[in-house]
Write an enzyme that holds these catalytic residues in place. Structure first.
Site, PDB file in Angstrom:
ATOM      1  N   GLY A   1      29.917  50.295  13.468  1.00 32.72           N
ATOM      2  CA  GLY A   1      30.138  49.433  14.619  1.00 32.72           C
ATOM      3  C   GLY A   1      29.295  49.908  15.777  1.00 32.72           C
ATOM      4  O   GLY A   1      28.220  50.471  15.583  1.00 32.72           O
ATOM      5  N   CYS A   2      29.773  49.699  16.988  1.00 30.40           N
ATOM      6  CA  CYS A   2      29.023  50.093  18.177  1.00 30.40           C
ATOM      7  C   CYS A   2      28.615  51.557  18.089  1.00 30.40           C
ATOM      8  O   CYS A   2      29.455  52.445  17.992  1.00 30.40           O
ATOM      9  CB  CYS A   2      29.875  49.870  19.429  1.00 30.40           C
TER      10      CYS A   2
END
Length: 195
Positions: free
Chosen positions: A29-30
């Site tokens: 993810g981020c």
């Protein structure tokens, strides 16, 4: 005077054997949220954020976020295998994500935010597969483990302002980490307060 390389607050003499220095690549993810979990461990020499898995050369953050490049936001970890094992890194990776989310991570959705372990050899591949299988068998989750396991591709370092984001922008990082839902998930599911 010997030449010295400073790597994440560790010192390596250039004359030292570098045969046990390895790389691990994870997409979770981020990428801002995927640096801090690894930095605290002895044996982790560096963690950089970037893009991998796609075909476009030298993609920008905007290109990856807009989609179509095939890249994931990822971290590349340089580690000393004599001090920390790949298994420990895989464990840290899984305990930093929601491995059942096949749409992305928390409020970041889309291809570039999906979770992937990128292996560089058969040893890494076998370790990742075994960990994933054991996690499935543990019945910790009521949904399948969505994290993919793929061969490593070229890793492109992200723009400088993304590197060490949690150090450069601690307030924004903490707000994002909490606001995205990652903090609550990790504390409730993995019972960890690691941020």
């Amino acid at each position: 005077m010997k030449n010295i390389i400073f790597i994440h607050k560790k010192i390596k003499n250039k004359g030292d054997s570098m045969k046990n220095i390895k790389k691990a690549i994870f997409a979770g993810g981020c990428f801002w949220c995927m640096v801090k979990p690894f930095f605290k461990y002895d044996g982790v020499l560096d963690v950089i954020v970037g893009y991998t898995g796609g075909e476009v050369k030298n993609p920008s953050y905007e290109q990856v976020c807009n989609g179509g490049t095939g890249h994931y936001e990822a971290v590349e970890i340089t580690y000393d295998e004599d001090i920390i094992t790949y298994e420990e890194l895989v464990d840290t990776f899984f305990k930093s994500i929601d491995p059942t989310d096949n749409e992305g991570q928390f409020f970041d959705k889309g291809e570039s935010y999906k979770t992937v372990i990128f292996y560089s050899d058969e040893v890494q591949k076998d370790i990742a597969i075994k960990y994933k299988e054991n996690l499935e068998k543990s019945n910790r989750f009521d949904k399948p483990i969505a994290t993919a396991i793929k061969p490593a591709k070229v890793f492109y370092k992200a723009e400088d302002y993304h590197q060490g984001y949690y150090i450069k922008n601690p307030l924004r990082y903490k707000a994002y980490y909490k606001g995205s839902g990652r903090e609550h998930f990790l504390e409730s599911v993995w019972r960890t307060s690691k941020k």
